[in-house]
Each structure stands twice: as structure tokens, then as C-alpha cells.
Scaffold this motif. Structure first.
Motif: not given
Length: 151
Positions: A46-59, A100-111
Motif C-alpha cells: 500500500i502506497t496511497k489511499g486511506p490505508y496510508m493514513l493508518v500506516q502513517n499513524a502507526i509509524s 493529524f497534521i502529518n498524516s493529513s499532508i501525507v494522505f492529501i499529497v499521495t492521494t
């Protein structure tokens, strides 16, 4: 006048020293964050989409927990035993804002922002993460310094 100047200089050096230590801890934790995120992407594909939120939040959360202890004892040199639960709760509140800030940015840019110049999706996710880390670094430092570990 001279004492006031020296006092201000010491305060500035103290701030610079704290911020420098924060950056060193940040680099270590960013490496940990990236390592875990890339391991998750490798294991799941998984490199994009809503599951990136989960992966990024965990890391991000694992790196942030590590960050608490290093920042408490080394960066801000908070040796107090009083109100540890309160400080950790405050740290979590600031960090949740950071995640929240970090994951939102990663999600928006990757998606929503397509990779340019033939960049692969994993590299694009990492570039998004670099940008997100810079923004959340500022948020976290200010929150930790002026709210969690204030003296």
C-alpha cells in the motif's frame, strides 16, 4: 545593561541548544518513522489511499512515543517526577495534533497530487512524508517547549 545583554544571550543560546537537541532527536525519530512506514509499505504493498493514513499513524506514533522520552530527559532536561501523567497527557495531545497534521499532508499529497517526472509511488510517498515532517516538527517543538515542558 551588560548583565541584561548577557542574560539575553544566555537565553538565546539555551533556546538554540534546546532546538538543536530537538532537531537531533527529530532526525533519529524521523529515521525510525520512515523505516517503519517503508517496512509497512513493503509488507502491504500500500502506497496511497486511506490505508496510508493508518500506516502513517502507526509509524508516526511509535516514533513520537520514543520522542517523548528523549525530549523529556535530554532536550528539555525535565527531571521532575511531579505531574508525569499530566505531562505525558499533554505530550500526547500535542503529538496527536502532530500526527493529524502529518498524516493529513501525507494522505492529501499521495492521494490527490500525482507524482511528477516519472517518480515512483513509494518515492512520492517519502517526499510527501519529508514535507509533512517539516510542518509537524514546528508544531511539535512549539507545543512541547511552551506547554508540555515549560519551566
Amino acid at each position: 545593561m551588560c548583565q541584561k545583554f548577557i542574560g539575553n544571550l544566555i537565553k538565546k543560546n539555551s533556546f538554540v541548544k534546546q532546538f538543536s537537541r530537538f532537531v537531533v532527536i527529530g532526525i533519529i525519530n524521523t529515521g525510525l518513522d520512515f523505516l517503519i512506514l517503508n517496512l509497512e509499505m513493503f509488507l502491504t504493498g500500500i502506497t496511497k489511499g486511506p490505508y496510508m493514513l493508518v500506516q502513517n499513524a502507526i509509524s508516526f506514533s511509535i516514533a513520537t512515543t520514543n520522542s517523548y522520552f528523549f525530549n523529556k530527559y535530554w532536550t528539555f532536561q525535565d527531571k521532575s517526577k511531579k505531574e508525569q501523567a499530566k505531562k505525558f497527557s499533554q505530550f500526547l495531545i500535542v503529538s496527536i495534533g502532530g500526527v493529524f497534521i502529518n498524516s493529513s499532508i501525507v494522505f492529501i499529497v499521495t492521494t490527490y497530487v500525482p507524482p511528477s517526472f516519472g517518480i515512483q509511488s513509494v518515492l512520492w510517498a517519502n517526499l510527501a512524508k519529508v514535507f509533512a515532517t517539516g510542518i509537524s516538527l514546528i508544531w511539535n517543538f512549539l507545543g512541547y517547549k511552551f506547554w508540555v515542558f515549560k519551566k
